[in-house]
Design a protein around this motif. Structure first.
Motif, PDB file in Angstrom:
ATOM      1  N   ARG A  35       0.841  -1.202   0.000  1.00 29.01           N
ATOM      2  CA  ARG A  35       0.000   0.000   0.000  1.00 29.01           C
ATOM      3  C   ARG A  35       0.879   1.257   0.000  1.00 29.01           C
ATOM      4  NH1 ARG A  35      -4.079   2.807  -1.854  1.00 29.01           N
ATOM      5  NH2 ARG A  35      -4.859   4.327  -0.366  1.00 29.01           N
ATOM      6  N   TYR A  36       1.956   1.233   0.773  1.00 28.79           N
ATOM      7  CA  TYR A  36       2.885   2.358   0.803  1.00 28.79           C
ATOM      8  C   TYR A  36       3.440   2.621  -0.599  1.00 28.79           C
ATOM      9  CZ  TYR A  36       6.885   5.278   1.947  1.00 28.79           C
ATOM     10  OH  TYR A  36       7.787   6.316   1.982  1.00 28.79           O
ATOM     11  N   LEU A  39       0.770   4.131  -2.854  1.00 35.17           N
ATOM     12  CA  LEU A  39       0.561   5.552  -2.552  1.00 35.17           C
ATOM     13  C   LEU A  39       1.706   6.405  -3.072  1.00 35.17           C
ATOM     14  CD1 LEU A  39      -0.780   5.231   1.081  1.00 35.17           C
ATOM     15  CD2 LEU A  39      -2.051   6.190  -0.850  1.00 35.17           C
ATOM     16  N   GLN A  60      -4.572  13.977   1.772  1.00 37.60           N
ATOM     17  CA  GLN A  60      -4.957  12.697   2.374  1.00 37.60           C
ATOM     18  C   GLN A  60      -4.038  11.567   1.911  1.00 37.60           C
ATOM     19  OE1 GLN A  60      -9.060  12.614   1.151  1.00 37.60           O
ATOM     20  NE2 GLN A  60      -9.791  13.339   3.139  1.00 37.60           N
ATOM     21  N   LEU A  61      -3.689  11.563   0.637  1.00 38.56           N
ATOM     22  CA  LEU A  61      -2.766  10.552   0.122  1.00 38.56           C
ATOM     23  C   LEU A  61      -1.415  10.651   0.820  1.00 38.56           C
ATOM     24  CD1 LEU A  61      -3.433  10.768  -3.737  1.00 38.56           C
ATOM     25  CD2 LEU A  61      -4.164   8.943  -2.180  1.00 38.56           C
ATOM     26  N   GLU A  64      -1.676   9.463   4.494  1.00 36.80           N
ATOM     27  CA  GLU A  64      -1.748   8.011   4.596  1.00 36.80           C
ATOM     28  C   GLU A  64      -0.362   7.399   4.379  1.00 36.80           C
ATOM     29  OE1 GLU A  64      -3.936   4.053   2.754  1.00 36.80           O
ATOM     30  OE2 GLU A  64      -4.596   6.019   2.053  1.00 36.80           O
ATOM     31  N   ARG A  65       0.378   7.918   3.396  1.00 39.17           N
ATOM     32  CA  ARG A  65       1.731   7.418   3.143  1.00 39.17           C
ATOM     33  C   ARG A  65       2.617   7.648   4.364  1.00 39.17           C
ATOM     34  NH1 ARG A  65       5.345  10.144  -1.462  1.00 39.17           N
ATOM     35  NH2 ARG A  65       5.192  11.828   0.042  1.00 39.17           N
ATOM     36  N   GLN A  67       1.689   7.993   7.540  1.00 34.31           N
ATOM     37  CA  GLN A  67       1.268   7.121   8.632  1.00 34.31           C
ATOM     38  C   GLN A  67       1.773   5.694   8.422  1.00 34.31           C
ATOM     39  OE1 GLN A  67      -2.939   7.838   8.564  1.00 34.31           O
ATOM     40  NE2 GLN A  67      -2.798   9.628   9.890  1.00 34.31           N
ATOM     41  N   LEU A  68       1.700   5.218   7.185  1.00 35.96           N
ATOM     42  CA  LEU A  68       2.220   3.886   6.885  1.00 35.96           C
ATOM     43  C   LEU A  68       3.733   3.830   7.095  1.00 35.96           C
ATOM     44  CD1 LEU A  68       0.230   2.736   3.741  1.00 35.96           C
ATOM     45  CD2 LEU A  68       0.376   1.548   5.925  1.00 35.96           C
TER      46      LEU A  68
END
Length: 78
Positions: A35-36, A39, A60-61, A64-65, A67-68
């Motif tokens: 997922r990382y 993104l 947001q993208l 999320e990156r 946070q991952l």
């Protein structure tokens, strides 16, 4: 910097072997790294190709990156 590659092997070069090992042994870790990567690829595509996108969506993208990346780093350090 726009279009900068944030691949995990670039972000954590000293952890290259551990990343490979965990990806092969831990499905949850592999899913997070996949997922990382997805993104990062999407973000770089938007930046490099000047594709119009809403600021909120782009932020947001990137969040999320980030946070991952933090979760992945935490796993790598344990």
């Amino acid at each position: 910097m726009l279009g900068e590659n944030h691949a995990l092997f670039i972000e954590f070069p000293e952890m290259h072997d551990k990343i490979k090992e965990l990806k092969s042994q831990d499905e949850n870790f592999k899913a997070m790294t996949d997922r990382y990567h997805e993104l990062d690829h999407k973000i770089r595509g938007l930046e490099c190709n000047n594709i119009p996108t809403e600021d909120l969506h782009f932020t947001q993208l990137k969040m999320e990156r980030l946070q991952l990346k933090d979760k992945i780093h935490s796993i790598l350090m344990n």
